[in-house]
Write a protein that holds these residues in place. Structure first.
Motif, PDB file in Angstrom:
ATOM      1  N   TRP A 100      10.041  -0.048   9.362  1.00 45.94           N
ATOM      2  CA  TRP A 100      10.137   1.402   9.492  1.00 45.94           C
ATOM      3  C   TRP A 100      10.366   1.761  10.951  1.00 45.94           C
ATOM      4  O   TRP A 100      10.153   0.943  11.853  1.00 45.94           O
ATOM      5  N   HIS A 101      10.825   2.982  11.186  1.00 44.59           N
ATOM      6  CA  HIS A 101      11.139   3.444  12.536  1.00 44.59           C
ATOM      7  C   HIS A 101       9.843   3.820  13.232  1.00 44.59           C
ATOM      8  O   HIS A 101       9.077   4.644  12.747  1.00 44.59           O
ATOM      9  N   GLN A 102       9.599   3.215  14.389  1.00 44.61           N
ATOM     10  CA  GLN A 102       8.318   3.407  15.057  1.00 44.61           C
ATOM     11  C   GLN A 102       8.161   4.784  15.697  1.00 44.61           C
ATOM     12  O   GLN A 102       7.045   5.210  15.998  1.00 44.61           O
ATOM     13  N   ASN A 103       9.262   5.502  15.893  1.00 43.32           N
ATOM     14  CA  ASN A 103       9.193   6.789  16.595  1.00 43.32           C
ATOM     15  C   ASN A 103       9.360   7.993  15.679  1.00 43.32           C
ATOM     16  O   ASN A 103       9.496   9.113  16.164  1.00 43.32           O
ATOM     17  N   ARG A 104       9.365   7.774  14.372  1.00 39.97           N
ATOM     18  CA  ARG A 104       9.556   8.883  13.450  1.00 39.97           C
ATOM     19  C   ARG A 104       8.333   9.052  12.563  1.00 39.97           C
ATOM     20  O   ARG A 104       7.678   8.073  12.188  1.00 39.97           O
ATOM     21  N   ALA A 105       8.044  10.314  12.241  1.00 36.99           N
ATOM     22  CA  ALA A 105       6.880  10.613  11.404  1.00 36.99           C
ATOM     23  C   ALA A 105       7.038   9.953  10.042  1.00 36.99           C
ATOM     24  O   ALA A 105       8.110   9.963   9.446  1.00 36.99           O
ATOM     25  N   ALA A 106       5.939   9.384   9.558  1.00 43.96           N
ATOM     26  CA  ALA A 106       5.942   8.763   8.234  1.00 43.96           C
ATOM     27  C   ALA A 106       5.392   9.750   7.215  1.00 43.96           C
ATOM     28  O   ALA A 106       4.359  10.388   7.446  1.00 43.96           O
ATOM     29  N   SER A 107       6.079   9.880   6.092  1.00 46.12           N
ATOM     30  CA  SER A 107       5.584  10.757   5.038  1.00 46.12           C
ATOM     31  C   SER A 107       4.354  10.132   4.400  1.00 46.12           C
ATOM     32  O   SER A 107       4.082   8.930   4.523  1.00 46.12           O
ATOM     33  N   ALA A 108       3.606  10.969   3.676  1.00 44.56           N
ATOM     34  CA  ALA A 108       2.430  10.460   2.965  1.00 44.56           C
ATOM     35  C   ALA A 108       2.844   9.409   1.939  1.00 44.56           C
ATOM     36  O   ALA A 108       2.138   8.410   1.733  1.00 44.56           O
ATOM     37  N   ALA A 109       4.000   9.607   1.301  1.00 41.72           N
ATOM     38  CA  ALA A 109       4.475   8.639   0.311  1.00 41.72           C
ATOM     39  C   ALA A 109       4.795   7.293   0.961  1.00 41.72           C
ATOM     40  O   ALA A 109       4.491   6.231   0.416  1.00 41.72           O
ATOM     41  N   ALA A 110       5.413   7.323   2.157  1.00 45.32           N
ATOM     42  CA  ALA A 110       5.743   6.079   2.853  1.00 45.32           C
ATOM     43  C   ALA A 110       4.473   5.335   3.253  1.00 45.32           C
ATOM     44  O   ALA A 110       4.379   4.113   3.119  1.00 45.32           O
ATOM     45  N   ARG A 111       3.486   6.063   3.737  1.00 42.24           N
ATOM     46  CA  ARG A 111       2.233   5.422   4.130  1.00 42.24           C
ATOM     47  C   ARG A 111       1.543   4.812   2.910  1.00 42.24           C
ATOM     48  O   ARG A 111       0.984   3.710   2.983  1.00 42.24           O
ATOM     49  N   ALA A 112       1.618   5.502   1.789  1.00 42.64           N
ATOM     50  CA  ALA A 112       0.994   4.987   0.575  1.00 42.64           C
ATOM     51  C   ALA A 112       1.690   3.712   0.092  1.00 42.64           C
ATOM     52  O   ALA A 112       1.030   2.757  -0.340  1.00 42.64           O
ATOM     53  N   LEU A 113       3.032   3.676   0.174  1.00 39.14           N
ATOM     54  CA  LEU A 113       3.749   2.479  -0.261  1.00 39.14           C
ATOM     55  C   LEU A 113       3.486   1.325   0.694  1.00 39.14           C
ATOM     56  O   LEU A 113       3.354   0.170   0.264  1.00 39.14           O
ATOM     57  N   ARG A 114       3.371   1.611   1.988  1.00 37.87           N
ATOM     58  CA  ARG A 114       3.031   0.550   2.934  1.00 37.87           C
ATOM     59  C   ARG A 114       1.655  -0.025   2.621  1.00 37.87           C
ATOM     60  O   ARG A 114       1.439  -1.245   2.707  1.00 37.87           O
ATOM     61  N   GLU A 115       0.731   0.819   2.232  1.00 37.23           N
ATOM     62  CA  GLU A 115      -0.603   0.326   1.846  1.00 37.23           C
ATOM     63  C   GLU A 115      -0.513  -0.536   0.587  1.00 37.23           C
ATOM     64  O   GLU A 115      -1.175  -1.572   0.480  1.00 37.23           O
ATOM     65  N   GLU A 116       0.314  -0.111  -0.363  1.00 39.06           N
ATOM     66  CA  GLU A 116       0.493  -0.881  -1.596  1.00 39.06           C
ATOM     67  C   GLU A 116       1.088  -2.257  -1.286  1.00 39.06           C
ATOM     68  O   GLU A 116       0.677  -3.275  -1.849  1.00 39.06           O
ATOM     69  N   LEU A 117       2.057  -2.287  -0.386  1.00 44.78           N
ATOM     70  CA  LEU A 117       2.654  -3.557   0.014  1.00 44.78           C
ATOM     71  C   LEU A 117       1.642  -4.432   0.736  1.00 44.78           C
ATOM     72  O   LEU A 117       1.618  -5.663   0.566  1.00 44.78           O
ATOM     73  N   GLY A 118       0.784  -3.809   1.558  1.00 45.35           N
ATOM     74  CA  GLY A 118      -0.266  -4.569   2.230  1.00 45.35           C
ATOM     75  C   GLY A 118      -1.206  -5.225   1.253  1.00 45.35           C
ATOM     76  O   GLY A 118      -1.641  -6.360   1.452  1.00 45.35           O
ATOM     77  N   GLN A 119      -1.525  -4.520   0.168  1.00 50.07           N
ATOM     78  CA  GLN A 119      -2.383  -5.109  -0.869  1.00 50.07           C
ATOM     79  C   GLN A 119      -1.691  -6.287  -1.547  1.00 50.07           C
ATOM     80  O   GLN A 119      -2.323  -7.287  -1.880  1.00 50.07           O
ATOM     81  N   ALA A 120      -0.382  -6.170  -1.747  1.00 55.50           N
ATOM     82  CA  ALA A 120       0.375  -7.273  -2.333  1.00 55.50           C
ATOM     83  C   ALA A 120       0.355  -8.488  -1.421  1.00 55.50           C
ATOM     84  O   ALA A 120       0.259  -9.633  -1.872  1.00 55.50           O
ATOM     85  N   SER A 121       0.412  -8.238  -0.107  1.00 55.78           N
ATOM     86  CA  SER A 121       0.355  -9.338   0.857  1.00 55.78           C
ATOM     87  C   SER A 121      -0.996 -10.028   0.816  1.00 55.78           C
ATOM     88  O   SER A 121      -1.084 -11.266   0.814  1.00 55.78           O
ATOM     89  N   ILE A 122      -2.079  -9.233   0.739  1.00 53.38           N
ATOM     90  CA  ILE A 122      -3.428  -9.807   0.666  1.00 53.38           C
ATOM     91  C   ILE A 122      -3.602 -10.624  -0.616  1.00 53.38           C
ATOM     92  O   ILE A 122      -4.115 -11.749  -0.606  1.00 53.38           O
ATOM     93  N   ALA A 123      -3.112 -10.070  -1.733  1.00 56.10           N
ATOM     94  CA  ALA A 123      -3.236 -10.775  -3.017  1.00 56.10           C
ATOM     95  C   ALA A 123      -2.462 -12.079  -2.998  1.00 56.10           C
ATOM     96  O   ALA A 123      -2.902 -13.098  -3.545  1.00 56.10           O
ATOM     97  N   GLY A 124      -1.285 -12.072  -2.349  1.00 55.44           N
ATOM     98  CA  GLY A 124      -0.467 -13.284  -2.296  1.00 55.44           C
ATOM     99  C   GLY A 124      -1.051 -14.376  -1.434  1.00 55.44           C
ATOM    100  O   GLY A 124      -0.726 -15.561  -1.606  1.00 55.44           O
ATOM    101  N   SER A 125      -1.903 -14.021  -0.488  1.00 58.11           N
ATOM    102  CA  SER A 125      -2.488 -15.021   0.400  1.00 58.11           C
ATOM    103  C   SER A 125      -3.740 -15.669  -0.167  1.00 58.11           C
ATOM    104  O   SER A 125      -4.275 -16.618   0.407  1.00 58.11           O
ATOM    105  N   ARG A 126      -4.233 -15.141  -1.292  1.00 56.62           N
ATOM    106  CA  ARG A 126      -5.443 -15.713  -1.890  1.00 56.62           C
ATOM    107  C   ARG A 126      -5.156 -16.997  -2.632  1.00 56.62           C
ATOM    108  O   ARG A 126      -4.085 -17.182  -3.171  1.00 56.62           O
TER     109      ARG A 126
END
Length: 294
Positions: free
Chosen positions: A268-294
């Motif tokens: 994502w672009h580091q200098n642009r505001a992130a929408s609530a939806a984008a932040r939520a999807l990034r969190e969802e992807l983070g959970q997928a990353s955690i699950a994959g590392s188990r």
């Protein structure tokens, strides 16, 4: 000026084609032409020179283009900023992803995301990872879920979600499978089918082979990994593919000297505001990353 007309103007300027712009915006060519005509009437100048099928910006078009980009980006940034003022995760979220990730990695993530946030209107574009990264930098996409660039890109934040090991693969009846003492340079004696040379995956593979002074004999190249898998399976050549794609149709060729991997993740672009939806999807992807590392 109408924002839809500006969007059409920018898309034509980038693609050099009314037809391609219409496909990208899901509009007919007459609808695209109507928007441009309306914009030209508003500014009182022609924006494009049309010579046969070729489309070029006029001086007025070149002058307007950076202002049009900024205007649409400011509006998009405003929309994203406003979405942060309330708790509801909703609205349009534009993302770009590769066909491989879209087929093999994203389905469970998007299933969970859409069940949790049904008010989000996902605008998904399938494209090469390199194009998706450019789209994020240009403000056309809010997120890219891609093969991560091999080198950092200015203003692009990257998050690894799925480590993706790569292996040399061949058809089940390939002669290299029968060699008792396989040497790395034996690969050069046989044709290969590779990812397109402009892809991040090809750069990773090329760099690994160059470290051993190996120049593959490339028969053909394509940017679709599923197509490469099919070509390998019918014996057209050896290739390098993600371990996750290996099944009974192809075989891993164990070459100890080669240890290759790529990272799949989110940008994502580091200098642009992130929408609530984008932040939520990034969190969802983070959970997928955690699950994959188990």
């Amino acid at each position: 000026m109408d924002t839809q007309a500006l969007s059409a103007f920018i898309e034509i300027a980038d693609s050099g084609s009314f037809t391609q712009a219409g496909l990208a915006l899901h509009l007919s060519q007459p609808a695209i032409s109507k928007r441009i005509t309306m914009l030209e009437q508003q500014i009182g100048q022609s924006l494009f020179d049309r010579i046969g099928r070729r489309v070029r910006l006029t001086d007025a078009g070149r002058t307007l283009l950076p202002y049009a980009r900024k205007a649409l980006q400011d509006i998009e940034d405003g929309r994203r900023a406003l979405s942060q003022l309330h708790d509801q995760v909703a609205g349009r979220l534009s993302i770009g992803t590769s066909h491989h990730i879209g087929l093999h990695r994203l389905p469970p993530v998007l299933r969970s995301f859409t069940q949790r946030y049904p008010e989000v209107d996902l605008d998904i574009h399938f494209m090469d990872s390199e194009v998706a990264c450019e789209g994020v930098l240009a403000g056309k996409l809010e997120l890219g879920i891609v093969t991560l660039p091999t080198q950092p890109l200015a203003q692009l934040t990257m998050q690894t979600i799925w480590p993706d090991p790569l292996s040399v693969v061949v058809a089940p009846n390939h002669p290299l499978l029968g060699k008792r003492r396989l040497r790395l340079h034996d690969l050069a004696d046989h044709p290969a089918v590779f990812p397109d040379e402009n892809t991040y995956t090809r750069r990773i593979v090329t760099q690994a082979l160059q470290q051993h002074d190996l120049t593959p004999r490339i028969r053909l190249a394509t940017n679709y990994l599923e197509t490469l898998k099919m070509l390998v399976g019918i014996g057209l050549g050896w290739s390098v593919l993600p371990d996750s794609m290996i099944d009974e149709s192809i075989r891993r060729l164990r070459v100890p000297e080669l240890a290759m991997h790529r990272d799949l993740g989110c940008v994502w672009h580091q200098n642009r505001a992130a929408s609530a939806a984008a932040r939520a999807l990034r969190e969802e992807l983070g959970q997928a990353s955690i699950a994959g590392s188990r």
